[in-house]
Design a protein around this motif. Structure first.
Motif, PDB file in Angstrom:
ATOM      1  N   ASN A 134      35.389  32.001  37.409  1.00  0.00           N
ATOM      2  CA  ASN A 134      35.977  33.066  38.790  1.00  0.00           C
ATOM      3  C   ASN A 134      36.920  33.737  37.609  1.00  0.00           C
ATOM      4  N   ALA A 135      38.139  33.098  36.501  1.00  0.00           N
ATOM      5  CA  ALA A 135      39.579  34.389  36.166  1.00  0.00           C
ATOM      6  C   ALA A 135      38.383  35.558  35.353  1.00  0.00           C
ATOM      7  N   ILE A 136      36.890  34.710  34.479  1.00  0.00           N
ATOM      8  CA  ILE A 136      36.156  35.078  33.419  1.00  0.00           C
ATOM      9  C   ILE A 136      35.690  36.836  34.094  1.00  0.00           C
ATOM     10  N   ARG A 137      35.004  36.570  35.636  1.00  0.00           N
ATOM     11  CA  ARG A 137      34.415  37.214  36.103  1.00  0.00           C
ATOM     12  C   ARG A 137      35.408  37.974  36.472  1.00  0.00           C
ATOM     13  N   PRO A 189      44.960  35.225  22.190  1.00  0.00           N
ATOM     14  CA  PRO A 189      44.207  33.862  23.253  1.00  0.00           C
ATOM     15  C   PRO A 189      44.605  35.075  24.166  1.00  0.00           C
ATOM     16  N   THR A 190      42.858  35.487  25.027  1.00  0.00           N
ATOM     17  CA  THR A 190      42.739  35.995  26.479  1.00  0.00           C
ATOM     18  C   THR A 190      43.890  35.073  26.880  1.00  0.00           C
ATOM     19  N   ALA A 191      43.481  33.446  26.819  1.00  0.00           N
ATOM     20  CA  ALA A 191      42.981  32.641  27.972  1.00  0.00           C
ATOM     21  C   ALA A 191      43.861  31.051  26.897  1.00  0.00           C
ATOM     22  N   LEU A 192      45.364  30.997  27.822  1.00  0.00           N
ATOM     23  CA  LEU A 192      46.177  29.872  27.762  1.00  0.00           C
ATOM     24  C   LEU A 192      46.171  27.985  28.359  1.00  0.00           C
ATOM     25  N   ILE A 242      37.543  22.726  36.459  1.00  0.00           N
ATOM     26  CA  ILE A 242      38.447  23.774  35.132  1.00  0.00           C
ATOM     27  C   ILE A 242      37.584  25.294  34.987  1.00  0.00           C
ATOM     28  N   LEU A 243      36.569  24.263  34.968  1.00  0.00           N
ATOM     29  CA  LEU A 243      35.337  25.252  34.865  1.00  0.00           C
ATOM     30  C   LEU A 243      35.437  26.368  35.999  1.00  0.00           C
ATOM     31  N   SER A 244      34.805  26.214  36.657  1.00  0.00           N
ATOM     32  CA  SER A 244      34.203  26.575  37.849  1.00  0.00           C
ATOM     33  C   SER A 244      35.830  28.546  37.845  1.00  0.00           C
ATOM     34  N   GLY A 245      36.889  27.489  38.268  1.00  0.00           N
ATOM     35  CA  GLY A 245      38.139  28.176  38.036  1.00  0.00           C
ATOM     36  C   GLY A 245      38.038  29.300  37.126  1.00  0.00           C
ATOM     37  N   VAL A 246      37.754  29.073  36.190  1.00  0.00           N
ATOM     38  CA  VAL A 246      37.591  29.634  34.040  1.00  0.00           C
ATOM     39  C   VAL A 246      36.342  30.701  34.889  1.00  0.00           C
ATOM     40  N   VAL A 276      36.806  43.148  30.654  1.00  0.00           N
ATOM     41  CA  VAL A 276      36.805  41.789  29.186  1.00  0.00           C
ATOM     42  C   VAL A 276      35.704  41.296  28.999  1.00  0.00           C
ATOM     43  N   SER A 277      34.739  42.164  28.299  1.00  0.00           N
ATOM     44  CA  SER A 277      33.537  40.909  27.639  1.00  0.00           C
ATOM     45  C   SER A 277      34.210  39.428  27.797  1.00  0.00           C
ATOM     46  N   PRO A 278      32.803  38.696  28.402  1.00  0.00           N
ATOM     47  CA  PRO A 278      33.047  37.288  28.464  1.00  0.00           C
ATOM     48  C   PRO A 278      33.110  36.225  26.809  1.00  0.00           C
ATOM     49  N   ARG A 279      31.913  37.833  26.491  1.00  0.00           N
ATOM     50  CA  ARG A 279      32.103  37.031  24.580  1.00  0.00           C
ATOM     51  C   ARG A 279      33.561  37.628  23.598  1.00  0.00           C
TER      52      ARG A 279
END
Length: 557
Positions: free
Chosen positions: A264-267, A362-365, A258-262, A275-278
């Motif tokens: 790439n989603a954040i990128r 949230p930006t992510a659920l 899931i980290l891997s998918g997140v 949208v900044s990662p922070r």
């Protein structure tokens, strides 16, 4: 030549004269498989084939992985586990064990029982990897006791298909400690112990005995813990992680994929929506071992890649359980694994998910709740109002337990969603444009086979968190330009062996970097990936195919 072979094997007159290629056998088996009406019937057919012709079975699995994976693992394995005691007599040829069954009462003879497990009677058995479960938390289905054996079997099949681990060196184990599922205990066909699960003291003593016996018989064995209850999953990982070669797939494997998918989603939202990662705010709906494992892995990404202090990175996460938002002042005693993410900045208590979404914005659920439909139209629509590209990951397995479907997410967000699920969903066609969108699937198969193969080859003293992170980062970086252009978060499953080689090489390199590896290398990344690939077993060859010693790799490139 063939007549001599038949005479040598004592088969003269016992079979038709035609000698077929593996390809012809595969086509015949696929014809029979595709005639089966239900997925469970297909599961049983493939299990029988595995016990009678292992090379043919894996030829089919590897060549037709996208068709076969949903049969041998999620979602069908969930049904198979529910029915395991009913279908068990029909899963294997007589005298061919499907796995190793142990109980807490076997302590005096554990080593002998482990040695007695020989799936291929004509060959010595020297396993490289074991997957072990106690059946206490099978997918999103709960406590299934001994019926959970389908999970270790299925995971090891994916090790073979995804990373080329030799099937003759895999060991599925169920530790039968009873079950708290009264319905199973009262079922006349249930094959496990008909007693409640033991106290924690008895539980850990039983696992200690099994771990000691396994490493007495097979000192270099890699052990993967799979589908244990949340409290025990964390307890076992803490107990054994630095003591022996092991990892927990539900905590670390799920977290990594899931980290891997997140990542790439954040990128993607950073590049396309600025949208900044922070600036992310991530709500987890579900607070079990998998959820906390995923959160910790994602937090590592913010700390490592974006140099965020631990406290700042931790504050990006809001965790919800069945009672609502997890807070320090909620008034109930929190399970130990939830304490780290308990909020202390809430203005009041929030129970309903829509209220939590309105509060957190949230930006992510991310869903790991096993509550189907939890991400309803209201929740998804609100997340879409808050974000140009809402990130929605309903990760519960099987599909019947998913928080929402891809279709529901697309329609509720006006097609804006960045989506990945824990189980496969069909593509979605946007009615107005005819554009076809392919949903991402955060399948652990992208990580654990490569992680396991990297550990098998490097032989580290233990698997560190940094090795898990290295594998996740390598998976995120494995997308081809074409896959990136299509907006995919994960690579095509058709490339799974190439992807597993990339992940395994990253794990191997990190083990060497940390000084944990007992076998080392002096290869660059490209050469190391080629070396890993050369170690993969293939059903098209008798043994390891193109296996190349590491010291010869330089001359082959």
């Amino acid at each position: 030549m063939e007549t001599q072979k038949r005479e040598t094997l004592g088969l003269t007159g016992l079979a038709p004269v035609r000698v077929e290629t593996l390809e012809i056998q595969k086509r015949r088996a696929l014809r029979h498989l595709r005639c089966k009406e239900s997925m469970l019937e297909k599961y049983v057919f493939l299990a029988q084939l595995r016990s009678t012709n292992i090379r043919l079975f894996y030829k089919i699995v590897i060549d037709e992985l996208q068709e076969i994976a949903p049969i041998i693992y999620t979602p069908t394995v969930g049904t198979a586990c529910l029915e395991y005691s009913n279908i068990y007599p029909f899963l294997a040829a007589p005298g061919v064990p499907d796995g190793l069954y142990l109980t807490k009462g076997d302590v005096p003879t554990l080593c002998d029982m482990i040695r007695n497990y020989r799936p291929f009677a004509a060959e010595p058995f020297s396993p490289q990897i074991a997957v072990i479960s106690d059946g206490s938390r099978i997918l999103g289905l709960g406590d299934l006791g001994v019926n959970g054996m389908g999970i270790p079997i299925g995971k090891l099949q994916l090790y073979v298909a995804g990373a080329g681990v030799d099937p003759r060196r895999t060991l599925p184990i169920i530790l039968d400690l009873g079950t708290n599922n009264e319905k199973l205990r009262e079922d006349e066909f249930y094959l496990g112990l008909r007693e409640p699960r033991p106290s924690d003291d008895q539980f850990y003593a039983a696992v200690d005995n099994v771990m000691k016996a396994l490493h007495t018989v097979y000192p270099d064995l890699l052990i993967q813990f799979e589908d244990w209850s949340s409290e025990h999953a964390f307890g076992l990982l803490e107990r054994y992680q630095k003591q022996t070669l092991c990892f927990n797939d539900d905590i670390q494997g799920t977290g990594a994929v899931i980290l891997s998918g997140v990542i790439n989603a954040i990128r993607k939202v950073n590049k396309e929506s600025n949208v900044s990662p922070r600036d992310h705010r991530i709500v987890f709906y579900g607070a079990g071992s998998a959820a906390i494992g995923v959160a910790r892995q994602i937090q590592d990404y913010f700390q490592i890649e974006h140099q965020m202090p631990e406290e700042e990175a931790r504050k990006l996460f809001w965790i919800c359980d069945s009672k609502g938002l997890v807070t320090k002042d909620r008034g109930d005693k929190l399970a130990q694994h939830k304490v780290y993410y308990a909020r202390d900045d809430n203005d009041k208590q929030y129970k309903e998910l829509i209220d939590i979404v309105n509060y957190v914005k949230p930006t992510a659920l991310i869903g790991l709740s096993s509550i189907p439909g939890a991400f309803n139209q209201q929740v998804l629509g609100r997340v879409a109002e808050l974000n140009d590209q809402p990130i929605v990951f309903p990760l519960s397995n099987p599909a019947t337990q998913a928080e929402c479907t891809f279709e529901q997410a697309m329609e509720a967000t006006n097609n804006k969603v960045i989506f990945a699920s824990g189980t496969a969903f069909p593509a979605y066609t946007i009615a107005k444009t005819g554009e076809v969108r392919i949903p991402g699937q955060g399948n652990n198969m992208y990580v654990f086979p490569g992680l396991g193969l990297g550990a098998i080859l490097a032989k580290p003293r233990y698997i560190s968190n940094e090795m898990i992170y290295a594998g996740a980062k390598a998976l995120a970086d494995s997308l081809t330009p074409e896959e990136e252009n299509q907006g995919w978060l994960y690579p095509s499953l058709a490339r799974i062996r190439d992807v597993s080689a990339i992940v395994a090489a990253a794990v191997y390199a990190e083990a060497c970097k940390e000084g944990l590896a007992q076998t080392t290398h002096d290869l660059d990344n490209e050469a190391l990936v080629r070396y890993v690939s050369s170690q993969m077993w293939s059903p098209n060859t008798e043994a390891y195919g193109t296996k190349i010693p590491v010291h010869e790799i330089h001359s082959r490139i």
